[in-house]
Write a protein that holds these residues in place. Sequence first.
Motif, short mmCIF file in Angstrom:
data_model
loop_
_atom_site.label_atom_id
_atom_site.label_comp_id
_atom_site.label_asym_id
_atom_site.label_seq_id
_atom_site.Cartn_x
_atom_site.Cartn_y
_atom_site.Cartn_z
N ARG B 69 25.40 -54.85 81.72
CA ARG B 69 25.95 -54.80 83.07
C ARG B 69 26.11 -53.33 83.46
O ARG B 69 26.66 -52.54 82.67
N ASN B 70 25.60 -52.99 84.64
CA ASN B 70 25.68 -51.62 85.15
C ASN B 70 25.16 -50.58 84.16
O ASN B 70 25.70 -49.50 84.02
N GLY B 71 24.10 -50.96 83.45
CA GLY B 71 23.41 -49.97 82.61
C GLY B 71 23.90 -49.86 81.18
O GLY B 71 23.29 -49.14 80.39
N VAL B 72 24.96 -50.57 80.82
CA VAL B 72 25.44 -50.46 79.43
C VAL B 72 25.56 -51.85 78.77
O VAL B 72 25.68 -52.87 79.45
N THR B 73 25.52 -51.85 77.42
CA THR B 73 25.63 -53.09 76.66
C THR B 73 26.97 -53.77 76.94
O THR B 73 28.02 -53.13 76.89
#
Lengths: 234, 234
Positions: B69-73
């Motif tokens: 989500r939003n670029g991170v794990t």
Amino acid sequence: MRQVEICFSPELIHLHDLEGKIVVVVDIFRATSTMVAALANGITEIKTFASLEECRDMGSEGYLIAGERNGVTAEGFQLGNSPVAYLNNQYAGQKLAMTTTNGTLAISKSQGAYEILIGAFPNLSATVSYLQSRDQDVLIHCAGWKGRFNLEDSLYAGALAKSLEATHTSEEDGALAMKALFEKEGHNLKGFLSQASHAKRLQNHNIESDIDFCLTLDLYPSVAKVESEVVKWI
Amino acid sequence: MRQVEICFSPELIHLHDLEGKIVVVVDIFRATSTMVAALANGITEIKTFASLEECRDMGSEGYLIAGERNGVTAEGFQLGNSPVAYLNNQYAGQKLAMTTTNGTLAISKSQGAYEILIGAFPNLSATVSYLQSRDQDVLIHCAGWKGRFNLEDSLYAGALAKSLEATHTSEEDGALAMKALFEKEGHNLKGFLSQASHAKRLQNHNIESDIDFCLTLDLYPSVAKVESEVVKWI
């Protein structure tokens, strides 16, 4: 540096933050080009309407009425959506009520912005100068075609982003893309656009002179601005 | 000639007719690039999920679970959305359950198409050959960024439209624009994208090696296809 961003359709405008920005509404074929032609030729103000009925009713209040749906003049209207109809001060001194397929919607969906301008190639440089004189970020709101991306509005957006590059950065993805596209195709707007489906639809309506007008740069030194739902020349 | 068109956002897909078309879903940074990397490195199938919860539950059914989500794990997931994590057959033979911010949504909104493929630069030519072997028109469905236009998906769309030009016309405005943009900037994808806001966001996550992978052409000779909501290598 101030920022410039592009919204490619009224269907996406809810994803953009309008607050504090100057929104430039663009509907090159032909609503915003027609507004600029009308104002430059002595129309004193333009009211825009979403529905044909509301617009037609303005006839009884002394307005010249212009209505277009799907590229042709709507029934009961004096004018359609042709910019060249206003040239040579044909209707100078009159007030205009106007409704179009895509352009009116884009204007009404731009409410909430700091200011709303009307963009067209015939007053591009005037619009650039105005935007450079202001402190606000710029959002170019393309009317598109039935909610979809269209090429002529996007190319105008690219031209505007390019012209603003001394004062406004184009880091936003849409602005970056269209600035680059204008750098590649801006010298040959009509040729490039003639490959596009929307331009082909317009060619079917025999409006070659409209297309030429809409793609002509810098005929007029003024800016078209929306104030209290009325478009005026400033 | 068959046609190729581009939809720039899942928020606009309802304006396109999917029937009878092969839809190519694209989310270059990074969902569809990750799917292609995973399948090319021995993952046997990928199930995609809109919600984190549903995806996480697949862990108890023997699936490797990847959530971003939003670029991170996302919390509780074994993997995020990094394509390079799958290289060297790291997880070969396993089944993968995956959820991402934009990519999963674009796949689910492509239902109703004749076929759905997953597009990425590392198998571009394989996808081109496959599309040229079929009789259907092509619609490239860009996942975009939070509903908005994004540059990397659009450039892939332009690359695909360009590569298909012997067999598929790009008269539709979006395809025409992106084909021209790819002609201008395709030799320098990484440099051009590095100016864009979304690429800058990714750079903040220290994923330079992911970006390099996602922009590498033609590493793999196969096509990723969605069948019964499962992505497989064909």
